[in-house]
Design a protein around this motif. Structure first.
Motif, PDB file in Angstrom:
ATOM      1  N   ALA A 235       0.227  -1.915   1.637  1.00 48.90           N
ATOM      2  CA  ALA A 235      -0.513  -0.650   1.656  1.00 48.90           C
ATOM      3  C   ALA A 235       0.163   0.395   2.534  1.00 48.90           C
ATOM      4  O   ALA A 235       0.089   1.596   2.243  1.00 48.90           O
ATOM      5  N   TYR A 236       0.809  -0.037   3.605  1.00 51.09           N
ATOM      6  CA  TYR A 236       1.510   0.901   4.467  1.00 51.09           C
ATOM      7  C   TYR A 236       2.646   1.595   3.732  1.00 51.09           C
ATOM      8  O   TYR A 236       2.981   2.744   4.009  1.00 51.09           O
ATOM      9  N   GLU A 237       3.232   0.889   2.762  1.00 46.73           N
ATOM     10  CA  GLU A 237       4.373   1.449   2.035  1.00 46.73           C
ATOM     11  C   GLU A 237       3.964   2.150   0.747  1.00 46.73           C
ATOM     12  O   GLU A 237       4.568   3.138   0.357  1.00 46.73           O
ATOM     13  N   ASP A 238       2.957   1.626   0.082  1.00 47.34           N
ATOM     14  CA  ASP A 238       2.537   2.177  -1.209  1.00 47.34           C
ATOM     15  C   ASP A 238       1.013   2.194  -1.273  1.00 47.34           C
ATOM     16  O   ASP A 238       0.383   1.247  -1.734  1.00 47.34           O
ATOM     17  N   ASN A 239       0.414   3.299  -0.836  1.00 48.82           N
ATOM     18  CA  ASN A 239      -1.048   3.367  -0.804  1.00 48.82           C
ATOM     19  C   ASN A 239      -1.650   3.734  -2.153  1.00 48.82           C
ATOM     20  O   ASN A 239      -2.865   3.850  -2.285  1.00 48.82           O
ATOM     21  N   GLU A 240      -0.797   3.933  -3.172  1.00 51.03           N
ATOM     22  CA  GLU A 240      -1.312   4.189  -4.508  1.00 51.03           C
ATOM     23  C   GLU A 240      -1.505   2.888  -5.288  1.00 51.03           C
ATOM     24  O   GLU A 240      -2.199   2.857  -6.294  1.00 51.03           O
ATOM     25  N   LEU A 241      -0.866   1.830  -4.814  1.00 52.90           N
ATOM     26  CA  LEU A 241      -0.951   0.545  -5.500  1.00 52.90           C
ATOM     27  C   LEU A 241      -2.312  -0.111  -5.299  1.00 52.90           C
ATOM     28  O   LEU A 241      -2.819  -0.797  -6.173  1.00 52.90           O
ATOM     29  N   LEU A 242      -2.902   0.117  -4.128  1.00 50.70           N
ATOM     30  CA  LEU A 242      -4.213  -0.450  -3.844  1.00 50.70           C
ATOM     31  C   LEU A 242      -4.930   0.399  -2.813  1.00 50.70           C
ATOM     32  O   LEU A 242      -4.294   1.158  -2.074  1.00 50.70           O
ATOM     33  N   ASP A 243      -6.230   0.278  -2.791  1.00 54.68           N
ATOM     34  CA  ASP A 243      -7.048   0.953  -1.784  1.00 54.68           C
ATOM     35  C   ASP A 243      -7.329  -0.060  -0.687  1.00 54.68           C
ATOM     36  O   ASP A 243      -8.121  -0.985  -0.888  1.00 54.68           O
TER      37      ASP A 243
END
Length: 241
Positions: free
Chosen positions: A210-218
């Protein structure tokens, strides 16, 4: 074929208290998952391999106790139980479906569309039940609503490698006819204690991703939101999945 009695099984289960769970193995799997380059691959690898380790540990426990589950291919009575998962787990199952071979993916999507149309009233009722209430499993089972991922013609799971924790941890060591004759058979043992190691390490992978890709999951919402698997899959299908 002869099957052990309930008292015999309970006697074997007493040995479970002397089994040493390899908690470090779950940590190692989570660490290995984080080595993948793409965030989605980290999540998928972490999810699948942590679940595989749950199954692996259960197999070692069976060896430790000297018993084997009586569950057989094509025996799908437990596939009518309510399956409660987090939104993150549902997302991983959906991601896995999206990465299937085109023909396999289309067949499963078509199956789900037919499923939600055919069982609309039952789904609405069953998923309205409070899954934290003690009577919910029995009330859900009375409706005989199959899991969305169950092929009812072959009694096999259409996403077996990605099946979530509840599907893996429910096993029967007694005569399989008990599952046929009783809606909610007495469980000889609960492997829910494996949930903590599985979920805490899946959470660690999700947190890092999530720190790197916050669009992948909430995050952390996807970890803490629980619901019936049919609810999450229906949302996906309605979005055009």
């Amino acid at each position: 074929m002869s099957y052990k009695s309930l008292n015999e099984i309970k006697g074997r289960l007493e040995k479970l208290g002397t089994y040493e769970l390899n908690e470090d193995r779950f940590v190692q799997i989570a660490d290995s998952a984080l080595e993948y380059e793409k965030p989605v691959d980290r999540l998928l690898n972490g999810y699948q391999n942590l679940l595989s380790e749950v199954s692996n540990q259960m197999g070692k426990m069976d060896e430790h106790m000297g018993i084997k589950p009586s569950c057989q291919m094509g025996c799908a009575f437990c596939c009518y139980f309510p399956i409660i998962v987090t939104r993150l787990e549902a997302k991983m199952i959906i991601r896995a479906i999206e990465q299937m071979e085109p023909d396999e993916k289309l067949a499963l999507q078509s199956h789900l569309k037919d499923y939600f149309k055919k069982h609309e009233e039952k789904i609405d009722y069953c998923t309205s039940l409070d899954f934290e209430h003690e009577d919910t499993k029995f009330d859900y089972m009375k409706e005989q609503l199959p899991c969305p991922l169950l092929n009812t013609e072959t009694n096999t799971c259409m996403a077996y490698e990605w099946r979530p924790l509840p599907c893996r941890t429910y096993v029967n060591y007694l005569n399989p006819k008990i599952c046929e004759d009783q809606l909610v058979p007495e469980e000889t043992v609960s492997f829910e204690f494996l949930y903590e190691d599985y979920m805490s390490n899946l959470n660690q992978v999700a947190k890092e991703v999530a720190y790197e890709d916050n669009e992948l999951l909430d995050y952390p919402e996807d970890i803490f939101e629980y619901n019936y698997l049919p609810v999450f899959l229906k949302q996906w299908i309605n979005r055009g999945g």
